[in-house]
Design a protein around this motif. Structure first.
Motif, PDB file in Angstrom:
ATOM      1  N   ILE A   1      -1.282 -38.013  21.001  1.00 40.63           N
ATOM      2  CA  ILE A   1      -0.408 -37.298  20.068  1.00 40.63           C
ATOM      3  C   ILE A   1      -1.224 -36.483  19.073  1.00 40.63           C
ATOM      4  CG2 ILE A   1       1.365 -37.568  18.293  1.00 40.63           C
ATOM      5  CD1 ILE A   1       2.295 -38.103  21.159  1.00 40.63           C
ATOM      6  N   SER A   2      -2.349 -37.027  18.615  1.00 35.78           N
ATOM      7  CA  SER A   2      -3.210 -36.276  17.698  1.00 35.78           C
ATOM      8  C   SER A   2      -3.767 -35.030  18.364  1.00 35.78           C
ATOM      9  CB  SER A   2      -4.354 -37.177  17.209  1.00 35.78           C
ATOM     10  OG  SER A   2      -3.865 -38.285  16.497  1.00 35.78           O
ATOM     11  N   ALA A   3      -4.158 -35.158  19.631  1.00 34.04           N
ATOM     12  CA  ALA A   3      -4.694 -34.004  20.359  1.00 34.04           C
ATOM     13  C   ALA A   3      -3.617 -32.951  20.590  1.00 34.04           C
ATOM     14  CB  ALA A   3      -5.288 -34.463  21.692  1.00 34.04           C
ATOM     15  N   TRP A   4      -2.435 -33.387  20.942  1.00 39.37           N
ATOM     16  CA  TRP A   4      -1.343 -32.428  21.148  1.00 39.37           C
ATOM     17  C   TRP A   4      -0.971 -31.721  19.846  1.00 39.37           C
ATOM     18  CZ3 TRP A   4       2.735 -35.071  24.860  1.00 39.37           C
ATOM     19  CH2 TRP A   4       2.165 -35.173  26.129  1.00 39.37           C
TER      20      TRP A   4
ATOM     21  N   ARG B   1      -3.653 -29.041  19.148  1.00 39.82           N
ATOM     22  CA  ARG B   1      -3.591 -27.918  20.084  1.00 39.82           C
ATOM     23  C   ARG B   1      -2.288 -27.136  19.968  1.00 39.82           C
ATOM     24  NH1 ARG B   1      -4.730 -31.186  25.436  1.00 39.82           N
ATOM     25  NH2 ARG B   1      -3.998 -29.239  26.395  1.00 39.82           N
ATOM     26  N   GLY B   2      -1.389 -27.590  19.080  1.00 40.97           N
ATOM     27  CA  GLY B   2      -0.143 -26.870  18.864  1.00 40.97           C
ATOM     28  C   GLY B   2       0.948 -27.163  19.860  1.00 40.97           C
ATOM     29  N   ILE B   3       0.730 -28.153  20.746  1.00 38.45           N
ATOM     30  CA  ILE B   3       1.731 -28.473  21.759  1.00 38.45           C
ATOM     31  C   ILE B   3       2.997 -29.029  21.102  1.00 38.45           C
ATOM     32  CG2 ILE B   3       2.235 -29.932  23.758  1.00 38.45           C
ATOM     33  CD1 ILE B   3      -0.693 -29.751  24.525  1.00 38.45           C
ATOM     34  N   LEU B   4       2.822 -29.900  20.135  1.00 42.22           N
ATOM     35  CA  LEU B   4       3.978 -30.472  19.457  1.00 42.22           C
ATOM     36  C   LEU B   4       4.764 -29.407  18.694  1.00 42.22           C
ATOM     37  CD1 LEU B   4       2.605 -33.869  18.061  1.00 42.22           C
ATOM     38  CD2 LEU B   4       3.813 -33.427  20.197  1.00 42.22           C
ATOM     39  N   ARG B   5       4.044 -28.466  18.095  1.00 42.38           N
ATOM     40  CA  ARG B   5       4.723 -27.409  17.350  1.00 42.38           C
ATOM     41  C   ARG B   5       5.582 -26.562  18.279  1.00 42.38           C
ATOM     42  NH1 ARG B   5       0.620 -25.454  15.241  1.00 42.38           N
ATOM     43  NH2 ARG B   5       0.284 -23.667  16.632  1.00 42.38           N
ATOM     44  N   ARG B   6       5.066 -26.268  19.482  1.00 41.95           N
ATOM     45  CA  ARG B   6       5.842 -25.484  20.441  1.00 41.95           C
ATOM     46  C   ARG B   6       7.047 -26.265  20.940  1.00 41.95           C
ATOM     47  NH1 ARG B   6       0.558 -23.911  22.026  1.00 41.95           N
ATOM     48  NH2 ARG B   6       0.555 -25.370  23.796  1.00 41.95           N
TER      49      ARG B   6
ATOM     50  N   ASN C   1      -6.895 -35.599  12.700  1.00 42.89           N
ATOM     51  CA  ASN C   1      -7.293 -34.932  13.938  1.00 42.89           C
ATOM     52  C   ASN C   1      -7.642 -35.996  14.982  1.00 42.89           C
ATOM     53  OD1 ASN C   1     -10.117 -35.728  13.373  1.00 42.89           O
ATOM     54  ND2 ASN C   1      -9.974 -34.143  11.775  1.00 42.89           N
ATOM     55  N   PRO C   2      -7.840 -35.594  16.244  1.00 42.96           N
ATOM     56  CA  PRO C   2      -8.166 -36.574  17.292  1.00 42.96           C
ATOM     57  C   PRO C   2      -9.457 -37.331  17.024  1.00 42.96           C
ATOM     58  CG  PRO C   2      -7.505 -34.472  18.258  1.00 42.96           C
ATOM     59  CD  PRO C   2      -7.648 -34.237  16.795  1.00 42.96           C
ATOM     60  N   GLU C   3     -10.408 -36.688  16.361  1.00 43.07           N
ATOM     61  CA  GLU C   3     -11.681 -37.346  16.082  1.00 43.07           C
ATOM     62  C   GLU C   3     -11.514 -38.544  15.152  1.00 43.07           C
ATOM     63  OE1 GLU C   3     -11.211 -34.102  16.000  1.00 43.07           O
ATOM     64  OE2 GLU C   3     -12.373 -33.544  17.781  1.00 43.07           O
ATOM     65  N   SER C   4     -10.550 -38.460  14.244  1.00 43.30           N
ATOM     66  CA  SER C   4     -10.317 -39.579  13.337  1.00 43.30           C
ATOM     67  C   SER C   4      -9.339 -40.593  13.919  1.00 43.30           C
ATOM     68  CB  SER C   4      -9.785 -39.075  11.992  1.00 43.30           C
ATOM     69  OG  SER C   4      -8.559 -38.382  12.159  1.00 43.30           O
TER      70      SER C   4
ATOM     71  N   LYS D   1       4.354 -36.417  12.318  1.00 41.79           N
ATOM     72  CA  LYS D   1       4.355 -34.985  11.979  1.00 41.79           C
ATOM     73  C   LYS D   1       4.240 -34.185  13.275  1.00 41.79           C
ATOM     74  CE  LYS D   1       0.729 -35.352   9.345  1.00 41.79           C
ATOM     75  NZ  LYS D   1       0.497 -36.791   9.293  1.00 41.79           N
ATOM     76  N   TRP D   2       5.061 -33.120  13.383  1.00 43.54           N
ATOM     77  CA  TRP D   2       4.994 -32.233  14.538  1.00 43.54           C
ATOM     78  C   TRP D   2       3.770 -31.328  14.474  1.00 43.54           C
ATOM     79  CZ3 TRP D   2       7.893 -32.679  18.830  1.00 43.54           C
ATOM     80  CH2 TRP D   2       9.074 -33.386  18.757  1.00 43.54           C
TER      81      TRP D   2
END
Length: 366
Positions: free
Chosen positions: A196-199, A202-207, A280-283, A364-365
C-alpha cells in the motif's frame, strides 16, 4: 461487483508474476519447516525413563512392572534407594520415580474389603514439565490397567500426582501451527504495509480514488486475494508436513481455516495502520519489522508461551499472534472444537475491530 472481481484477480496476478513474492510467501515457510523439522522434529520426549523402587517384591508388583516393560518407549530401571533415584530425577536422568509400597500385593488380594484405593508415591521433576507429565501419563495408564484386570472393576490402585498436564507431541507438531501463524502475520502485516505504501508513492491509489471505485470495494478485493493466498499456503504447508513428518490435523478443518481467515483479517488491519503511518515504502518496511520481529519470539511460534518469564506473560497473552498460534495448535494437536477456543477467536475479533477502526482513520489515498 465486476470491479471487485477484477481487482481480486489483478492482486492474485501480481502475486503470481513476482517470483520473490512467490518464494517468500509459499516456499520460505516450507523451507524453514523442513530445516527445523529435520533437526528437531523428532525431539519432544518420546523415550521415557522411569525408576521403580519395589518394596513389596511380590508377584503382583512384578506384574505391574511387566506392564511398563511391554511399552517400547519406556526405559525401566529398578532402584534400591529412593534418595538415589530422586537425585537422578533432579538431574533429568529419570522423568518419573515410583515407589511400590510394602503390602501392595496383599492389598490387591483383599481389595473387595477395602473402600479406599492404595496410593503409589510417584515423583516427577516440576522444572521439566513436558517430559514429566508424559511420564505421569504412562504410569497412570499402566497402574489403571491393574484395576481393570481385576474382576468387577473398581479402582483399587491410584496415582495422585501434582502438576500440570502436558501434550504428548513432538517438536514438529508444535512447530507447524506456529509456521502457519508466522506466514499469516508476514503476508498480511508486512505485505500490506509495503504494498500500500508503494502504491501510494507511485500514485496508483490516487488514480483509483479518481475513479468510481469505492474504498470498500478496493479493501474487499485485497482481503479476498490475501485470504485465498493464505488458505492455499496453509494447505500446502500442512500437506508437506503430513507427507514428510506425519503431522495430522486432529480437529476440524473448518475451524482451522476459520482461524486462518481471522488471522488474515486482523493482521491486514494492522498492516493498513502501518501503511497509513509510514511516509514512504522505505519506512514501511522497518516499521513492520519492528512490530513483527518481537512477535516471532513472544507469540509462541518457535517456543512455548508458558516457558517465558512471568513478567512477560501479561504482554504475551495480548499479542494477536499468540492467540492465533495457540488456536491453530489446539485445533491441530488436541482437536479442541471451535467453541472451546472462544478466548482466542474473540481476541482476534477484538484486534480486528480495533485495528480496522484505527486503520480507517489513518488510511490515506495519497
Amino acid at each position: 461487483m465486476k470491479a471487485y472481481w477484477q481487482l481480486t484477480l489483478a492482486q492474485l496476478r501480481i502475486f503470481a508474476r513476482n517470483r520473490q513474492v512467490l518464494f517468500f510467501t509459499l516456499l520460505f515457510p516450507i523451507i524453514l519447516m523442513l530445516a527445523l523439522g529435520s533437526f528437531l522434529g523428532n525431539s519432544g520426549g518420546t523415550s521415557i525413563s522411569i525408576a521403580v523402587i519395589d518394596h513389596d517384591e511380590s508377584s503382583a508388583s512384578k506384574a505391574l512392572l511387566s506392564n511398563f516393560q511391554k511399552n517400547e518407549a519406556i526405559q525401566l530401571d529398578q532402584s534400591n534407594s529412593v534418595d538415589e533415584a530422586l537425585d537422578e530425577l533432579k538431574t533429568d536422568d529419570y522423568q518419573v520415580v515410583m515407589e511400590i509400597p510394602k503390602g501392595y500385593g496383599k492389598h490387591l488380594q483383599t481389595h473387595a474389603e477395602k473402600s479406599k484405593a492404595l496410593d503409589l508415591p510417584v515423583y516427577y521433576n516440576e522444572t521439566n514439565a513436558s517430559a514429566s507429565q508424559l511420564g505421569l501419563t504412562v504410569v497412570t495408564s499402566a497402574v489403571d490397567q491393574v484395576s481393570k484386570n481385576i474382576e468387577d472393576y473398581s479402582p483399587v490402585v491410584a496415582v495422585q500426582p501434582k502438576g500440570v498436564r502436558a501434550l504428548d507431541i513432538g517438536y514438529i507438531d508444535f512447530l507447524v501451527p506456529g509456521i502457519v501463524a508466522m506466514m499469516i502475520m508476514n503476508n498480511n502485516m508486512n505485505g500490506v504495509a509495503g504494498q500500500i505504501s508503494a502504491w501510494r508513492e507511485r500514485g496508483i491509489l490516487r488514480r483509483m480514488q479518481g475513479t468510481r471505485l469505492k474504498a470498500s470495494t478496493f479493501i474487499a478485493a485485497q482481503i479476498t486475494a490475501r485470504v485465498l493466498l493464505n488458505g492455499l499456503q496453509a494447505i500446502l504447508v500442512l500437506v508437506v508436513a503430513s507427507l514428510l513428518f506425519n503431522v495430522q490435523v486432529n480437529g476440524s478443518w473448518l475451524a482451522l481455516l476459520t482461524f486462518v481467515v481471522l488471522g488474515t483479517l486482523a493482521f491486514m488491519a494492522i498492516g493498513f495502520i502501518i501503511a497509513g503511518l509510514a511516509k514512504n515504502p522505505e519506512s514501511a518496511g522497518p516499521i513492520a519489522a519492528f512490530a513483527s520481529f518481537p512477535m516471532l519470539f513472544l507469540g509462541g511460534v518457535f517456543f512455548s508461551i508458558n516457558s517465558m518469564p512471568e513478567y512477560l506473560q501479561p504482554f504475551v497473552h495480548v499479542l494477536p499472534i499468540s492467540h492465533l498460534s495457540t488456536a491453530l495448535r489446539e485445533t491441530m494437536n488436541v482437536g479442541t472444537p471451535f467453541l472451546g477456543l472462544w478466548p482466542h477467536w474473540l481476541t482476534l475479533v477484538a484486534w480486528l475491530a480495533v485495528a480496522f477502526t484505527i486503520a480507517s482513520r489513518t488510511f490515506k489515498w495519497e
